[in-house]
Design an enzyme around this catalytic site. Structure first.
Site, short mmCIF file in Angstrom:
data_model
loop_
_atom_site.label_atom_id
_atom_site.label_comp_id
_atom_site.label_asym_id
_atom_site.label_seq_id
_atom_site.Cartn_x
_atom_site.Cartn_y
_atom_site.Cartn_z
N ARG A 20 20.70 -37.68 -15.12
CA ARG A 20 20.12 -39.03 -15.15
C ARG A 20 18.74 -39.02 -15.79
O ARG A 20 18.43 -39.85 -16.64
CB ARG A 20 20.04 -39.63 -13.74
CG ARG A 20 21.40 -39.95 -13.16
CD ARG A 20 21.29 -40.43 -11.74
NE ARG A 20 20.66 -39.38 -10.93
CZ ARG A 20 20.09 -39.58 -9.76
NH1 ARG A 20 20.04 -40.78 -9.23
NH2 ARG A 20 19.56 -38.58 -9.09
N ASN A 38 24.25 -42.02 -10.36
CA ASN A 38 25.26 -41.14 -9.79
C ASN A 38 26.26 -41.97 -9.01
O ASN A 38 25.90 -42.96 -8.38
CB ASN A 38 24.63 -40.12 -8.84
CG ASN A 38 23.92 -39.01 -9.55
OD1 ASN A 38 24.08 -38.80 -10.75
ND2 ASN A 38 23.11 -38.26 -8.82
#
Length: 92
Positions: A20, A38
């Site tokens: 990320r 996520n």
């Protein structure tokens, strides 16, 4: 071609490996907007908005960004553009 938006779902070793953070930083650097997060099933979901070339550049970058990130599959779907979106964020 103009601006498009893609919904992407990455599977493989994509959580716990700075996916990320890495994708958000690179997307911001090249001028994309959107978000990354996520998922509970171990995948990472992303929406990226910009030119098709820049979105593909982000995908290619993530395939080789780190020896810890291993992308087994990428599901892609073109979706509606979000008007006036600014920035690329990590969401939870």
């Amino acid at each position: 071609m103009g601006v498009i938006r893609k919904h992407l779902r990455f599977t493989g070793r994509v959580q716990g490996v700075n996916f990320r953070y890495t994708s958000s930083n690179y997307a911001s650097k090249i001028g994309l907007t959107g978000w990354v997060r996520n998922e509970y099933d171990g995948s990472v979901e992303m929406e990226a908005q910009g030119t098709p070339e820049l979105i593909n550049q982000l995908i290619d970058y993530m395939k080789n960004a780190s020896m810890y990130i291993v992308i087994d599959n990428i599901e892609q779907k073109t979706i509606d553009v979000v008007p006036n979106e600014t920035g690329f964020n990590i969401t939870y």
